[in-house]
Design a protein around this motif. Structure first.
Motif, PDB file in Angstrom:
ATOM      1  N   ARG A 229       0.471  -1.464   0.148  1.00  0.00           N
ATOM      2  CA  ARG A 229      -0.026   0.505  -0.415  1.00  0.00           C
ATOM      3  C   ARG A 229       1.088   1.288   0.229  1.00  0.00           C
ATOM      4  O   ARG A 229       2.349   0.931   0.259  1.00  0.00           O
ATOM      5  CB  ARG A 229      -1.278   0.255   1.275  1.00  0.00           C
ATOM      6  CG  ARG A 229      -2.172  -1.363   1.145  1.00  0.00           C
ATOM      7  CD  ARG A 229      -2.879  -1.526   2.257  1.00  0.00           C
ATOM      8  NE  ARG A 229      -3.635  -0.267   1.963  1.00  0.00           N
ATOM      9  CZ  ARG A 229      -4.951   0.418   2.574  1.00  0.00           C
ATOM     10  NH1 ARG A 229      -4.425   0.199   4.421  1.00  0.00           N
ATOM     11  NH2 ARG A 229      -5.481   1.521   2.494  1.00  0.00           N
ATOM     12  N   PRO A 230       0.035   2.644  -0.351  1.00  0.00           N
ATOM     13  CA  PRO A 230       0.919   4.065  -0.382  1.00  0.00           C
ATOM     14  C   PRO A 230       1.716   3.940   0.904  1.00  0.00           C
ATOM     15  O   PRO A 230       0.992   3.554   1.895  1.00  0.00           O
ATOM     16  CB  PRO A 230       0.090   4.760  -0.333  1.00  0.00           C
ATOM     17  CG  PRO A 230      -0.966   4.052  -1.696  1.00  0.00           C
ATOM     18  CD  PRO A 230      -1.178   2.856  -0.844  1.00  0.00           C
ATOM     19  N   GLY A 231       2.893   4.314   0.731  1.00  0.00           N
ATOM     20  CA  GLY A 231       3.639   5.020   1.549  1.00  0.00           C
ATOM     21  C   GLY A 231       4.834   3.450   2.795  1.00  0.00           C
ATOM     22  O   GLY A 231       4.993   3.714   3.579  1.00  0.00           O
TER      23      GLY A 231
ATOM     24  N   SER B 159      -6.717   7.204   5.184  1.00  0.00           N
ATOM     25  CA  SER B 159      -6.991   6.479   4.193  1.00  0.00           C
ATOM     26  C   SER B 159      -5.812   5.260   4.265  1.00  0.00           C
ATOM     27  O   SER B 159      -5.811   4.990   3.176  1.00  0.00           O
ATOM     28  CB  SER B 159      -7.294   7.347   2.860  1.00  0.00           C
ATOM     29  OG  SER B 159      -5.938   8.557   2.087  1.00  0.00           O
ATOM     30  N   ASP B 160      -4.334   6.075   3.482  1.00  0.00           N
ATOM     31  CA  ASP B 160      -3.315   5.542   3.602  1.00  0.00           C
ATOM     32  C   ASP B 160      -1.864   6.028   4.806  1.00  0.00           C
ATOM     33  O   ASP B 160      -2.147   6.874   4.993  1.00  0.00           O
ATOM     34  CB  ASP B 160      -3.086   5.163   2.434  1.00  0.00           C
ATOM     35  CG  ASP B 160      -2.784   6.089   1.473  1.00  0.00           C
ATOM     36  OD1 ASP B 160      -2.527   7.069   1.200  1.00  0.00           O
ATOM     37  OD2 ASP B 160      -3.948   6.627   1.151  1.00  0.00           O
ATOM     38  N   LEU B 161      -0.442   5.446   4.203  1.00  0.00           N
ATOM     39  CA  LEU B 161       0.307   6.086   5.129  1.00  0.00           C
ATOM     40  C   LEU B 161       1.076   7.313   4.264  1.00  0.00           C
ATOM     41  O   LEU B 161       1.501   8.167   4.707  1.00  0.00           O
ATOM     42  CB  LEU B 161       1.448   5.035   4.894  1.00  0.00           C
ATOM     43  CG  LEU B 161       1.484   4.187   6.217  1.00  0.00           C
ATOM     44  CD1 LEU B 161       2.533   3.575   5.621  1.00  0.00           C
ATOM     45  CD2 LEU B 161       0.772   4.802   7.364  1.00  0.00           C
ATOM     46  N   GLY B 162       0.358   7.932   2.849  1.00  0.00           N
ATOM     47  CA  GLY B 162       0.819   8.564   2.035  1.00  0.00           C
ATOM     48  C   GLY B 162       2.047   8.576   1.395  1.00  0.00           C
ATOM     49  O   GLY B 162       2.958   7.669   2.042  1.00  0.00           O
ATOM     50  N   GLU B 163       1.743   9.411   0.036  1.00  0.00           N
ATOM     51  CA  GLU B 163       3.933   9.760  -0.039  1.00  0.00           C
ATOM     52  C   GLU B 163       3.503  11.151  -0.181  1.00  0.00           C
ATOM     53  O   GLU B 163       2.698  11.700  -0.820  1.00  0.00           O
ATOM     54  CB  GLU B 163       3.476   8.937  -1.561  1.00  0.00           C
ATOM     55  CG  GLU B 163       3.671   7.226  -1.484  1.00  0.00           C
ATOM     56  CD  GLU B 163       4.700   6.561  -1.012  1.00  0.00           C
ATOM     57  OE1 GLU B 163       5.875   7.208  -0.287  1.00  0.00           O
ATOM     58  OE2 GLU B 163       4.774   5.113  -1.201  1.00  0.00           O
ATOM     59  N   PRO B 164       4.907  11.490  -0.424  1.00  0.00           N
ATOM     60  CA  PRO B 164       5.044  12.946  -0.485  1.00  0.00           C
ATOM     61  C   PRO B 164       4.293  13.207  -1.888  1.00  0.00           C
ATOM     62  O   PRO B 164       3.942  12.715  -2.608  1.00  0.00           O
ATOM     63  CB  PRO B 164       6.838  13.286  -0.700  1.00  0.00           C
ATOM     64  CG  PRO B 164       7.297  11.892   0.420  1.00  0.00           C
ATOM     65  CD  PRO B 164       5.707  10.579  -0.514  1.00  0.00           C
TER      66      PRO B 164
ATOM     67  N   ASP C  25       2.272  15.602   4.359  1.00  0.00           N
ATOM     68  CA  ASP C  25       1.294  14.799   3.143  1.00  0.00           C
ATOM     69  C   ASP C  25       1.093  13.453   3.478  1.00  0.00           C
ATOM     70  O   ASP C  25      -0.027  12.363   3.396  1.00  0.00           O
ATOM     71  CB  ASP C  25       1.876  14.769   1.644  1.00  0.00           C
ATOM     72  CG  ASP C  25       1.633  15.688   1.214  1.00  0.00           C
ATOM     73  OD1 ASP C  25       0.755  16.870   1.491  1.00  0.00           O
ATOM     74  OD2 ASP C  25       2.122  15.590  -0.258  1.00  0.00           O
ATOM     75  N   CYS C  26       1.846  12.954   4.649  1.00  0.00           N
ATOM     76  CA  CYS C  26       1.999  11.597   4.836  1.00  0.00           C
ATOM     77  C   CYS C  26       2.939  11.218   5.733  1.00  0.00           C
ATOM     78  O   CYS C  26       3.852  11.831   6.830  1.00  0.00           O
ATOM     79  CB  CYS C  26       2.991  10.670   3.720  1.00  0.00           C
ATOM     80  SG  CYS C  26       4.882  11.290   3.224  1.00  0.00           S
ATOM     81  N   VAL C  27       2.869  10.194   7.084  1.00  0.00           N
ATOM     82  CA  VAL C  27       3.403   9.590   8.285  1.00  0.00           C
ATOM     83  C   VAL C  27       4.506   9.404   7.386  1.00  0.00           C
ATOM     84  O   VAL C  27       4.831   8.321   7.006  1.00  0.00           O
ATOM     85  CB  VAL C  27       2.180   8.304   8.354  1.00  0.00           C
ATOM     86  CG1 VAL C  27       2.942   7.956   9.418  1.00  0.00           C
ATOM     87  CG2 VAL C  27       0.976   8.765   8.411  1.00  0.00           C
TER      88      VAL C  27
END
Ligand code: XBP
Ligand code: MG
Length: 276
Positions: free
Chosen positions: A109-111, A227-232, A247-249
């Motif tokens: 998943r993202p991130g 929603s998810d861990l996010g990405e830059p 943006d992200c964790v």
């Protein structure tokens, strides 16, 4: 009291769930593997995407099959070799799941890869607490994180190493015991209600990243629900709980959330002492 003996309360380890958290494995991985195993066993069962969503309330593949069979065709379980039949069916399912994962059908998943890399680089200890079968987990780690994947995680708690699967806290207790850490020095990343119930009952502050199957679950007590861990440049969406700064964790964010949980715990303990 000598401070050297005090239990650490800064973030020492992050404990990841697997299915639904590291990767969206359920709909196109486990579900498909169950259905192919049923067909190979001559069973007229086909778990639709919706039916499988309901069955996810039963954690553990063997337990899920047993639950379904007990309602649809209890004669299979009542046979003298019912236990071996169930074990064989689940073994076949696990082999098919491994083939699906090795074929590259399931991505992280993202991130996830980004955060694991950052945590490792900063010396934060990593662990896994999952209901899934160890061989299925190993296939996923190998195909998504490469040959060194297993060495990334200092402790891996999976499947039947404990008697009671999530939502029972047993797998988290098992992992904490091997990490030799108190729960408040850790943070769990989960995706589902059974997952947060297990982690919370073991005392771990918990971050949730939802997926299509779990978006409507009750995540009371979560640090944050995303929603998810996010990405830059590909921001995660906050659905509930504490704010995501950016943006992200990342590790700094995890440390901030974990400290709020430690502070809340300290305040509760102080209030408790004051009234006792
Ligand atoms: C999710 C589960 C698992 C899988 C099936 O586990 O409940 O049972 O659906 O796996 P988690 P097995 O979210 O804790 O990773 O068939 O290997 O049991
Ligand atoms: Mg999960």
């Amino acid at each position: 009291m000598p401070t050297a003996c005090a239990a650490p309360t800064d973030l020492q380890a992050v404990v990841f769930d697997v299915d639904g958290t590291l990767a969206d494995t359920e709909r196109d991985g486990h579900r498909v593997a169950f259905n192919r195993a049923f067909a190979r066993f001559g069973l007229p069962w086909e778990w639709s995407v919706a039916t499988y969503g309901e069955l996810l309330a039963v954690t553990g593949g063997k337990e899920r099959i047993r639950h379904f069979a007990a309602r649809q065709a209890p004669q299979w379980l009542e046979r003298p070799d019912g236990g071996a039949w169930l074990a064989g069916l689940h073994q076949l399912k696990s082999e098919i799941y491994g083939e699906l994962v090795r074929a590259g059908t399931i991505a992280l998943r993202p991130g996830v890869a980004r955060l694991i890399g950052e945590l490792r680089g900063a010396g934060v200890r990593l662990a896994i607490a999952t209901t899934t079968t160890r061989s299925s987990l190993d296939s996923l780690l190998l195909s998504s994180l490469g040959d060194d994947a297993q060495s990334l995680f200092e402790v891996i708690g999976a499947g039947d190493v404990v008697a009671h699967k999530k939502p029972a806290p047993d797998i988290y207790h098992w992992v904490l015991q091997r990490l030799q850490l108190p729960p408040q020095a850790c943070l769990a990343v989960e995706d589902s209600q059974p997952g947060i119930l297990a982690a919370s009952a073991a005392g771990l502050p918990t971050l949730i990243t939802v997926n299509a199957y779990t978006a409507a679950d009750d995540f009371s007590g979560a640090l944050s629900v995303l929603s998810d861990l996010g990405e830059p440049g590909q921001p995660a969406k906050r659905l509930a709980g504490q704010a995501l700064d950016g943006d992200c964790v990342d590790l700094a964010q995890l440390r901030r959330w974990q400290q709020t949980a430690v502070n809340t715990l300290n305040r509760r303990q102080a209030a408790c002492l004051a009234t006792s």
